[in-house]
Design an enzyme around this catalytic site. Structure first.
Site, PDB file in Angstrom:
ATOM      1  N   ASN A 210     -13.391  57.425  11.760  1.00  0.00           N
ATOM      2  CA  ASN A 210     -12.993  58.690  11.127  1.00  0.00           C
ATOM      3  C   ASN A 210     -13.242  58.590   9.621  1.00  0.00           C
ATOM      4  O   ASN A 210     -13.736  57.582   9.134  1.00  0.00           O
ATOM      5  CB  ASN A 210     -11.531  59.019  11.450  1.00  0.00           C
ATOM      6  N   ILE A 307       0.156  51.627  17.438  1.00  0.00           N
ATOM      7  CA  ILE A 307       0.730  50.487  16.712  1.00  0.00           C
ATOM      8  C   ILE A 307       2.144  50.797  16.232  1.00  0.00           C
ATOM      9  O   ILE A 307       3.078  50.010  16.407  1.00  0.00           O
ATOM     10  CB  ILE A 307      -0.176  50.100  15.512  1.00  0.00           C
ATOM     11  N   ILE A 308       2.304  51.958  15.619  1.00  0.00           N
ATOM     12  CA  ILE A 308       3.603  52.278  15.011  1.00  0.00           C
ATOM     13  C   ILE A 308       4.692  52.398  16.090  1.00  0.00           C
ATOM     14  O   ILE A 308       5.822  51.949  15.893  1.00  0.00           O
ATOM     15  CB  ILE A 308       3.492  53.529  14.111  1.00  0.00           C
ATOM     16  N   PHE A 323       2.518  58.329   8.710  1.00  0.00           N
ATOM     17  CA  PHE A 323       1.854  59.488   8.130  1.00  0.00           C
ATOM     18  C   PHE A 323       1.457  60.403   9.285  1.00  0.00           C
ATOM     19  O   PHE A 323       1.189  59.920  10.391  1.00  0.00           O
ATOM     20  CB  PHE A 323       0.588  59.071   7.375  1.00  0.00           C
TER      21      PHE A 323
HETATM   22  O1  PMT Z   1      -7.578  57.013   3.694  1.00  0.00           O
HETATM   23  P1  PMT Z   1      -7.662  58.311   2.928  1.00  0.00           P
HETATM   24  O2  PMT Z   1      -9.076  58.843   2.835  1.00  0.00           O
HETATM   25  O3  PMT Z   1      -6.990  58.228   1.594  1.00  0.00           O
HETATM   26  O4  PMT Z   1      -6.871  59.429   3.781  1.00  0.00           O
HETATM   27  C1  PMT Z   1      -5.501  59.299   3.943  1.00  0.00           C
HETATM   28  C2  PMT Z   1      -5.045  59.690   5.364  1.00  0.00           C
HETATM   29  C3  PMT Z   1      -5.259  61.195   5.567  1.00  0.00           C
HETATM   30  C4  PMT Z   1      -5.813  58.899   6.415  1.00  0.00           C
HETATM   31  C5  PMT Z   1      -3.521  59.302   5.430  1.00  0.00           C
HETATM   32  O5  PMT Z   1      -2.814  60.013   4.458  1.00  0.00           O
HETATM   33  C6  PMT Z   1      -2.946  59.628   6.804  1.00  0.00           C
HETATM   34  O6  PMT Z   1      -2.554  60.744   7.125  1.00  0.00           O
HETATM   35  N1  PMT Z   1      -2.880  58.584   7.690  1.00  0.00           N
HETATM   36  C7  PMT Z   1      -2.458  58.722   9.081  1.00  0.00           C
HETATM   37  C8  PMT Z   1      -3.555  59.337   9.880  1.00  0.00           C
HETATM   38  C9  PMT Z   1      -3.188  59.442  11.351  1.00  0.00           C
HETATM   39  O7  PMT Z   1      -3.690  58.686  12.118  1.00  0.00           O
HETATM   40  O8  PMT Z   1      -2.258  60.279  11.609  1.00  0.00           O
HETATM   41  P2  PMT Z   1      -1.720  60.556  13.135  1.00  0.00           P
HETATM   42  O9  PMT Z   1      -0.966  61.811  12.983  1.00  0.00           O
HETATM   43  O10 PMT Z   1      -2.840  60.539  14.101  1.00  0.00           O
HETATM   44  O11 PMT Z   1      -0.789  59.324  13.447  1.00  0.00           O
HETATM   45  C10 PMT Z   1       0.612  59.319  13.180  1.00  0.00           C
HETATM   46  C11 PMT Z   1       1.046  57.913  12.776  1.00  0.00           C
HETATM   47  O12 PMT Z   1       0.812  56.998  13.833  1.00  0.00           O
HETATM   48  C12 PMT Z   1       0.308  57.351  11.581  1.00  0.00           C
HETATM   49  O13 PMT Z   1       1.240  56.681  10.761  1.00  0.00           O
HETATM   50  C13 PMT Z   1      -0.711  56.386  12.182  1.00  0.00           C
HETATM   51  O14 PMT Z   1      -0.983  55.309  11.279  1.00  0.00           O
HETATM   52  C14 PMT Z   1       0.044  55.890  13.402  1.00  0.00           C
HETATM   53  N2  PMT Z   1      -0.838  55.509  14.526  1.00  0.00           N
HETATM   54  C15 PMT Z   1      -1.689  56.422  15.085  1.00  0.00           C
HETATM   55  C16 PMT Z   1      -2.453  56.071  16.161  1.00  0.00           C
HETATM   56  C17 PMT Z   1      -2.352  54.746  16.676  1.00  0.00           C
HETATM   57  N3  PMT Z   1      -3.096  54.374  17.711  1.00  0.00           N
HETATM   58  N4  PMT Z   1      -1.532  53.873  16.108  1.00  0.00           N
HETATM   59  C18 PMT Z   1      -0.777  54.218  15.047  1.00  0.00           C
HETATM   60  O15 PMT Z   1      -0.009  53.400  14.520  1.00  0.00           O
END
Ligand code: PMT
Length: 401
Positions: A210, A307-308, A323
């Site tokens: 991504n 992971i989270i 996030f």
């Molecule tokens: O890196 P940049 O270009 O500065 O951009 C920043 C960002 C937009 C990537 C950052 O601010 C952000 O939003 N990161 C989280 C992106 C994301 O994966 O969001 P999500 O809504 O899909 O996931 C929710 C949370 O679960 C996140 O904390 C993510 O890290 C975590 N996750 C998601 C999927 C996974 N398989 N494992 C996880 O731990």
């Protein structure tokens, strides 16, 4: 510790002989990794030419308010919003008086009035002017309005007299700026941060990933360091450098990221997951480059570990901040993730073309069980510092010892 990397410092220069020392200050700030914009008052331009400051800062110097050329570029409000900190050096008695009375009759005073960032003032004037009750009253007024006074020093003055009123030396001003960005909000805490994308192979030359650049997570790591935390930063493939003094762990895939997270988790007090982890990976990764014989190609994908969620399910659950990257219905989607993944807080950011991913700026609203706070739109560095302050206060509430 150098806290100046990537900091945006607006240096205001008033009309005083000490302005020559400001040239050394600007050079020192740039050498320490800060970005500098210079604003000179009319008097300031009489002592050192804008060309000198332009050469040192690498940017045009600003000196005119409401001039069509400057307002079309970086106008007074943009400059006030751009800065992480404003330092006025030298600050004359006249300029201090204008600050005390909320005047906005030139570019620098208008920026100071419009700014919502720390302002440091380094006075420089004759000792009698400094001791004058009017100046002292103005100093008290601006201090009570939240402006910090640095100096003045005591000693020989350009006018031939001796006493208080000398502008501090450039290194002393730089140290004060450095100290301003440092805090002890997270002293003693171990903070684990993930950042950037993960990369899931399709074949030896292609992958699923991504647009995450790692900037947001790296800014959070820098802000945590400035708050005196011990920081481990686990990041997927990015092309930016990690902050100094973090323990840096580069990874590629979601599985690698998860195993590095779990290697650290027992010693972690606060886990901040800013990584954009790829949700899926290929069931079979081809050994050879896939040939393009067919018009269509189907890949079978399977889910990556969350992971989270695995961290919050673990027996040693740290204070966990996620996030949420959302293209729509930001608040509701973020609140659902907060609950589903059992996080303590979630920072929701809208993403899309030129938004969130791979940009210098971001927009963040933070949610927790019974509250939320809108951190607004700003540079990722500024948002990261405000996010760390919020995390520290929520963490302290849960861990009063
Ligand atoms: O890196 P940049 O270009 O500065 O951009 C920043 C960002 C937009 C990537 C950052 O601010 C952000 O939003 N990161 C989280 C992106 C994301 O994966 O969001 P999500 O809504 O899909 O996931 C929710 C949370 O679960 C996140 O904390 C993510 O890290 C975590 N996750 C998601 C999927 C996974 N398989 N494992 C996880 O731990």
């Amino acid at each position: 510790m150098n806290t100046l990397i990537n900091k945006r410092i607006l240096v205001g220069v008033c009309g005083g002989i000490a302005a020559y020392k400001t040239a050394y200050l600007i050079r020192g700030l740039i050498e320490s990794g800060a970005e500098v914009e210079v604003v000179q008052t009319h008097g300031g331009t009489q002592f050192v030419t804008p060309l000198t400051f332009q050469a040192l800062s690498g940017r045009p110097v600003h000196s005119r308010l409401l001039h069509h050329d400057s307002e079309a570029g970086m106008g007074h409000i943009s400059l006030a919003r751009w800065a992480d900190l404003i330092v006025v050096a030298p600050a004359t008695a006249h300029f201090i008086s204008k600050l005390a009375h909320g005047m906005a009759d030139d570019l620098l005073s208008t920026i100071c009035l419009a700014a919502d960032v720390p302002i440091l003032v380094a006075p420089a004037m004759n000792r009698q002017m400094w001791n004058n009750p009017a100046t002292q009253a103005n100093i008290q007024t601006i201090q009570s309005n939240g402006i910090s006074i640095i100096g003045p020093g005591v000693g020989d003055q350009a006018c031939g007299e001796s006493g208080p009123g000398r502008m501090l030396e450039p290194d002393e001003i730089k140290s004060s700026i450095n100290a301003h960005f440092r805090s002890s909000l997270l002293s003693g805490a171990n903070v684990l941060i993930t950042a950037g994308p993960t990369r899931e192979s399709i074949d030896p030359v292609r992958f699923i990933s991504n647009h995450s650049s790692g900037r947001m997570g790296f800014a959070v790591a820098q802000a945590a360091l400035e708050a005196d935390a011990r920081v481990t930063l686990i990041a997927g493939p990015v092309s930016i450098n990690p902050p100094d003094r973090v323990t840096y762990v580069p990874v590629t895939t979601a599985f690698e990221m998860q195993s590095e997270v779990f290697r650290e988790i027992e010693d972690t007090d606060i886990f901040i997951s800013a990584a954009a982890v790829a949700d899926y990976r290929c069931v079979d990764v081809a050994d050879q480059k896939i040939k393009k014989y067919e018009d269509n190609l189907s890949l079978q994908l399977e889910k990556n570990p969350d992971i989270i969620s695995n961290v919050t399910k673990s027996s040693h659950k740290p204070f966990t901040v996620g996030f949420a990257a959302e293209t729509d219905d930001l608040a509701n989607n973020a609140k659902s993730k907060l609950k589903a993944k059992k996080m303590d807080m979630i920072a929701a950011n809208p993403v899309g073309k030129d938004k969130g991913f791979d940009s210098e700026y971001n927009t963040i609203e933070v949610f927790w069980n019974d509250g939320h706070l809108n951190l607004g739109t700003s540079s990722k560095q500024k948002l990261a510092r405000n996010l760390i302050k919020l995390i520290a206060s929520r963490y302290d509430e849960k861990h009063p010892d």
